[in-house]
Each structure stands twice: as structure tokens, then as C-alpha cells.
Design an enzyme around this catalytic site. Structure first.
Site, PDB file in Angstrom:
ATOM      1  CG  ASP A 109       5.182  -2.320   2.558  1.00 27.66           C
ATOM      2  OD1 ASP A 109       4.462  -3.243   1.185  1.00 27.66           O
ATOM      3  OD2 ASP A 109       5.132  -2.450   2.992  1.00 27.66           O
ATOM      4  CE1 TYR A 158      -0.694   2.139  -0.173  1.00 27.43           C
ATOM      5  CE2 TYR A 158       0.451   0.458  -1.982  1.00 27.43           C
ATOM      6  CZ  TYR A 158       0.106   1.237  -1.033  1.00 27.43           C
ATOM      7  OH  TYR A 158       0.616   2.087  -1.483  1.00 27.43           O
ATOM      8  N   GLY A 159      -4.297  -3.910   2.312  1.00 28.66           N
ATOM      9  CA  GLY A 159      -5.459  -5.004   2.595  1.00 28.66           C
ATOM     10  C   GLY A 159      -6.544  -4.485   2.593  1.00 28.66           C
ATOM     11  CB  CYS A 215       3.547  -4.238  -1.105  1.00 26.55           C
ATOM     12  SG  CYS A 215       1.367  -4.133  -0.275  1.00 26.55           S
ATOM     13  CG  ASN A 216       2.524 -10.549  -0.389  1.00 26.81           C
ATOM     14  OD1 ASN A 216       3.552  -9.553   0.693  1.00 26.81           O
ATOM     15  ND2 ASN A 216       3.242 -11.739  -0.467  1.00 26.81           N
ATOM     16  CB  THR A 217      -2.039  -6.125  -0.964  1.00 26.04           C
ATOM     17  OG1 THR A 217      -2.264  -6.590   0.790  1.00 26.04           O
ATOM     18  CG2 THR A 217      -3.626  -5.468  -0.876  1.00 26.04           C
ATOM     19  CB  CYS A 277       1.689  -8.979   5.724  1.00 26.77           C
ATOM     20  SG  CYS A 277       1.788  -7.239   5.251  1.00 26.77           S
ATOM     21  CB  THR A 278       7.135  -7.226   3.221  1.00 27.13           C
ATOM     22  OG1 THR A 278       5.962  -5.696   2.839  1.00 27.13           O
ATOM     23  CG2 THR A 278       6.804  -7.778   1.754  1.00 27.13           C
ATOM     24  CG  HIS A 279       3.666  -4.053   7.430  1.00 27.71           C
ATOM     25  ND1 HIS A 279       3.363  -4.134   6.381  1.00 27.71           N
ATOM     26  CD2 HIS A 279       3.861  -3.303   7.890  1.00 27.71           C
ATOM     27  CE1 HIS A 279       3.385  -2.749   5.865  1.00 27.71           C
ATOM     28  NE2 HIS A 279       3.823  -2.240   6.704  1.00 27.71           N
TER      29      HIS A 279
END
Length: 259
Positions: free
Chosen positions: A10, A42-43, A73-75, A183-185
Site C-alpha cells: 500500500d 498515491y492519489g 490500495c484503491n488508487t 481508500c484503505t487509510h
């Protein structure tokens, strides 16, 4: 290969929310986690840059003999997973915002999606949204500034709460009854979000679904670890080790690695 580790990467510590679901479901699996905090978030990066960072992380996990890689990581998923699947032979598990369940379950026919710019602007996100949210009002908000604060260990700060209120307000005006965390955050913000959201608004993230998909793919490829003991876990970060340690159990090994 069944005894080889699961690899997870991630853009920092956010994917530890996914790691925890995988660990709970598959405690005997060995896991290696890469936190690319040096390059977070990363977004706000270009698709080309995100692909190059994902290649770097993948190559490192392959050197550590990982049998499957979870792009936590979604992005990175929405921008790079197609490339990774075409160019590497091992299975990849990706993460997308849970638009489908939110759209199907919504009684008000309005859902909110809080995600990064990189996720919301990706072709994969728009394809998924067009497929499942045609008859639903979708209120999208870029969570600008949230990831850097979480990476700094400030997920419970007043600064984060102020940002969240600004992002959630337009969603509430649209009468959402589901909030999708893209977002995984962001699962680390659920305590703050519950203070802001009315009780009828439900929060959805992808953690458990990703863990179940990881188990299914391991089974399908005959890669499940049959050992009965808990597998070892190693975390690597290219930034602050002490902050990453606050997001995981004390018993797990956390190391600095320049990658």
C-alpha cells in the site's frame, strides 16, 4: 509454494486495515507487508507514476517469494492492477470502492463515496459506477489531506475532523444512507466519522470482502498454507517505523527498508 507468504503493499499504513482482515481470516498464512509511505499519497499522482510504483513494490515482494499479492490500495488497484495482471504470472487481489453493495442496499437511493483523486478519476472506478449506480445519486468527494495526516499518526486530530465535516456535509444534504470508504487509510477514521454521521448512515469498506477473495483465490490455485500454527508476519516501511508500529500488534516485526 503453499508455504510461501502472501504479499501486501500500500501507499503507506492504510493497507494495514486490509492486513488485519486477512490475518483474522487466515491466521496460519505468512504475510509480508510493504508500506510505501515515502511516496504517499498515491492519489494525487499520474497513472504512469502509480504503475511504476506498483511495479517497484511487486518486484520486491516477488524477491521475497510471495505466492500472491494483495494491492491494498484503491488508487493502485484502479490505475495499475490491469498492468500487473498482464505482466506477472502470480495472482493479484485488488480493491475497489464498494459501490455495488451500497447502491443495492440504499433505501434513499443516494450514496456517498469518499476517496482519493486517483481513484475517483480512474477508468475502472467509472466503469464500476456506471455498471452498478445508474439509478442512484452518487456524491463523490476527494479526501484531500486525509492520507498525509493518517500517515503522521493524526487520525484522531481536530484537523482531520474539520476536514471530514467539510467532505460529509454535501453528502448529508443529498440524503445519503451509505458512505463508501474508497481508500484503505479511511477505516482508521471510522470513530471520527461515527461522531459526524447520523446513526442511520451506514459505513462500508472493502476489508472483509478482500480477505474472503484472497482466501478464495488461494483455494482455487491450491496455495493455502496447511500448517496449523500462526504464520510469521513482517512489515517493511521506507518511512517512520514508530508510526507504523502504532497501527499493528507489538508482536509483529516492523523494519525500515529503503525501497
Amino acid at each position: 509454494m503453499s508455504k510461501h507468504p502472501i504479499g501486501i503493499f500500500d501507499s503507506g499504513i492504510g493497507g494495514t486495515s486490509i492486513f488485519k482482515e486477512i490475518r483474522a481470516l487466515l491466521p496460519n498464512e505468512e504475510i509480508i507487508y510493504l508500506a510505501d509511505s515515502k511516496n504517499a499519497p498515491y492519489g494525487n499522482k499520474s497513472e504512469e507514476n502509480i504503475i511504476q510504483l506498483s511495479i517497484k513494490n511487486t518486484e520486491l515482494l516477488l524477491k521475497k517469494n510471495c505466492k500472491i499479492i494483495v494491492v491494498a490500495c484503491n488508487t493502485a488497484t484502479t490505475n495499475a492492477i490491469d498492468y500487473l495482471r498482464k505482466n506477472y504470472k502470480i495472482p493479484f487481489i485488488g480493491i475497489e470502492p464498494a459501490i455495488k453493495p451500497a447502491s443495492l442496499l440504499s433505501a434513499s437511493k443516494a450514496i456517498g463515496i469518499l476517496a482519493t483523486k486517483g481513484t475517483l478519476s480512474s477508468a475502472l472506478f467509472h466503469k464500476t459506477s456506471d455498471l452498478y449506480a445508474k439509478n442512484v445519486t452518487v456524491v463523490e468527494r476527494i479526501g484531500e489531506g486525509l492520507v498525509p495526516l493518517i500517515e503522521a499518526g493524526k487520525q484522531n486530530s481536530d484537523e482531520i475532523k474539520k476536514l471530514l465535516i467539510g467532505y460529509i456535509e454535501p453528502m448529508l444534504k443529498a440524503n445519503i444512507d451509505y458512505l463508501v470508504l474508497g481508500c484503505t487509510h479511511y477505516p482508521y477514521l471510522i470513530p471520527q466519522l461515527k461522531e459526524i454521521l447520523p446513526s442511520h448512515v451506514k459505513i462500508i469498506d472493502s476489508g472483509l470482502a478482500v480477505a474472503k477473495q484472497t482466501e478464495a483465490v488461494l483455494k482455487a490455485n491450491d496455495l493455502l498454507n496447511k500448517e496449523k500454527t500462526n504464520g510469521f508476519v513482517q512489515f517493511y516501511t521506507n518511512s517512520d517505523v514508530d508510526i507504523l508500529k502504532t497501527f499493528v500488534e507489538d508482536s509483529f516485526e516492523v523494519n525500515y527498508l529503503d525501497f
